[in-house]
Motif scaffolding. Structure first.
Motif, mmCIF file in Angstrom:
data_model
loop_
_atom_site.group_PDB
_atom_site.id
_atom_site.type_symbol
_atom_site.label_atom_id
_atom_site.label_comp_id
_atom_site.label_asym_id
_atom_site.label_seq_id
_atom_site.Cartn_x
_atom_site.Cartn_y
_atom_site.Cartn_z
ATOM 1 N N GLY A 217 -49.256 81.133 83.260
ATOM 2 C CA GLY A 217 -48.735 80.264 84.311
ATOM 3 C C GLY A 217 -49.418 80.511 85.642
ATOM 4 O O GLY A 217 -49.645 79.573 86.418
ATOM 5 N N ARG A 218 -49.771 81.764 85.907
ATOM 6 C CA ARG A 218 -50.467 82.095 87.161
ATOM 7 C C ARG A 218 -51.937 81.703 87.111
ATOM 8 O O ARG A 218 -52.503 81.288 88.129
ATOM 9 N N ASP A 219 -52.554 81.855 85.937
ATOM 10 C CA ASP A 219 -53.980 81.553 85.801
ATOM 11 C C ASP A 219 -54.245 81.141 84.362
ATOM 12 O O ASP A 219 -54.169 81.959 83.443
ATOM 13 N N LEU A 220 -54.574 79.860 84.165
ATOM 14 C CA LEU A 220 -54.775 79.336 82.814
ATOM 15 C C LEU A 220 -55.930 80.032 82.095
ATOM 16 O O LEU A 220 -55.967 80.060 80.859
ATOM 17 N N LYS A 221 -56.832 80.608 82.850
ATOM 18 C CA LYS A 221 -57.973 81.299 82.237
ATOM 19 C C LYS A 221 -57.545 82.565 81.484
ATOM 20 O O LYS A 221 -58.347 83.164 80.755
ATOM 21 N N ASN A 222 -56.289 82.965 81.636
ATOM 22 C CA ASN A 222 -55.767 84.110 80.884
ATOM 23 C C ASN A 222 -55.329 83.734 79.472
ATOM 24 O O ASN A 222 -54.811 84.582 78.741
ATOM 25 N N VAL A 223 -55.534 82.489 79.085
ATOM 26 C CA VAL A 223 -55.002 81.984 77.822
ATOM 27 C C VAL A 223 -55.409 82.846 76.632
ATOM 28 O O VAL A 223 -54.585 83.150 75.757
ATOM 29 N N TYR A 224 -56.666 83.269 76.575
ATOM 30 C CA TYR A 224 -57.125 84.064 75.442
ATOM 31 C C TYR A 224 -57.152 85.569 75.746
ATOM 32 O O TYR A 224 -57.688 86.352 74.965
ATOM 33 N N ARG A 225 -56.553 85.952 76.851
ATOM 34 C CA ARG A 225 -56.349 87.372 77.148
ATOM 35 C C ARG A 225 -54.872 87.760 76.986
ATOM 36 O O ARG A 225 -54.555 88.938 76.941
ATOM 37 N N SER A 226 -54.009 86.770 76.897
ATOM 38 C CA SER A 226 -52.577 87.026 76.800
ATOM 39 C C SER A 226 -52.217 87.595 75.423
ATOM 40 O O SER A 226 -52.396 86.937 74.392
ATOM 41 N N LYS A 227 -51.698 88.805 75.415
ATOM 42 C CA LYS A 227 -51.248 89.421 74.164
ATOM 43 C C LYS A 227 -50.066 88.648 73.580
ATOM 44 O O LYS A 227 -49.959 88.466 72.364
ATOM 45 N N TYR A 228 -49.197 88.174 74.460
ATOM 46 C CA TYR A 228 -48.016 87.441 74.023
ATOM 47 C C TYR A 228 -48.422 86.156 73.292
ATOM 48 O O TYR A 228 -47.907 85.861 72.204
ATOM 49 N N LEU A 229 -49.344 85.395 73.888
ATOM 50 C CA LEU A 229 -49.729 84.121 73.277
ATOM 51 C C LEU A 229 -50.473 84.341 71.963
ATOM 52 O O LEU A 229 -50.256 83.616 70.991
ATOM 53 N N LYS A 230 -51.340 85.343 71.930
ATOM 54 C CA LYS A 230 -52.030 85.629 70.670
ATOM 55 C C LYS A 230 -51.017 85.955 69.582
ATOM 56 O O LYS A 230 -51.159 85.520 68.433
#
Length: 290
Positions: A217-230
């Protein structure tokens, strides 16, 4: 007295490196050009993309988001509701995407009533199967309590090549994935099996990623760094059997009034993969007919 042991630093919610590479500065233009240049293997053919998933998952919003990106302005053709529960979509609807004043892109989206876990609510699973085969006519009023019958005026008996679905896309929300009930997962699996029997390729688009993970939510570029989303993507892969390389996270446009490059990049990344799968299926059908 000895000094108290210091508490270990909290574990970061982000991976040190992204597990899927995205070239944020270049991929949008490359994928946009690929979509603009796409031509089906047969003249007059179009890729038919059927969207399905839980009620409130963002199917209509995904259609609007794609249209917004390709038209370079906010587009709100598909009616969407900001709710989770009962389906806002009641009719089987086809959406064409304008390319210029007089032409359309050679792919269409079909939106259908959302799935629900309870019996006799949400789209009937057999109706999704009929839509996959091309038997459902435009504007059919979906009935959760009974499937489309062959005697109904909206049942299409004589099929054309463009009637059949070429890609099945599961739209699934990341923020409520954990509360999706077993009964709904079973319906998704049943639809996936029917598509596999027809050799129809399947993609999953995970929506509402910014709602599910504060770092995204703060930075969409974190999409593939997010442990939660993975973890959520791995859960989806395990639950419904769609491989990780066929799952694509996106943020739909729903609050914004202006386009955003990072949002566009993820939407186009998902769209190009969907079109590629559809094109592969069209070529498969051509080879089968030879």
């Amino acid at each position: 007295m000895g000094s108290k042991a210091s508490k270990p630093a909290p574990e970061s919610p982000l991976l040190d490196e992204p597990w899927r590479e995205v070239n944020w500065s270049e991929e949008k233009q490359r994928d946009l050009q690929d979509v603009k240049n796409y031509k089906p293997p047969t003249e007059g053919q179009q890729v038919r993309i059927l969207l399905h998933g839980p009620a409130g998952s963002g199917k209509s919003s995904f259609i609007n988001s794609v249209q917004s990106v390709l038209n370079d302005r906010m587009y709100r053709q598909a009616l969407a509701a900001n709710t989770f529960g009962s389906s806002f979509t009641k009719k089987y609807t086809t959406y064409k995407v304008p390319k210029d004043k007089d032409t359309f892109y050679p792919f269409v989206f079909n939106d259908i009533m959302g799935l629900e876990s309870r019996e006799q609510t949400g789209v009937h699973v057999d109706d999704v199967k009929l839509a996959l085969k091309g038997h459902m006519k435009e504007d059919y009023q979906l009935n959760p309590q009974s499937k489309l019958s062959e005697e109904n005026q909206f049942y299409k008996r004589h099929l054309e090549p463009n009637d059949k679905v070429h890609v099945l896309v599961l739209i699934i929300p990341a923020d409520t994935l954990g509360i999706i009930r077993h009964e709904l997962v079973q319906k998704i699996r049943e639809i996936r099996t029917a598509a596999s029997d027809l050799a129809i390729p399947q993609i999953a688009v995970m929506t509402k990623i910014d709602k599910a993970c504060p770092e995204i939510g703060r930075d969409l570029k974190n999409v593939y760094r997010s442990k939660y989303l993975k973890g959520k993507m791995q859960q989806l892969s395990t639950d419904v059997g769609i491989p990780m390389n066929c799952i694509f996270p996106v943020k739909n446009y729903h609050e914004e009034t202006k386009l955003n490059n990072d949002v566009d990049t993820l939407i186009l990344n998902a769209l190009t993969q969907i079109i590629t799968c559809g094109d592969d299926h069209l070529k498969f059908l051509l080879n089968q007919s030879d």
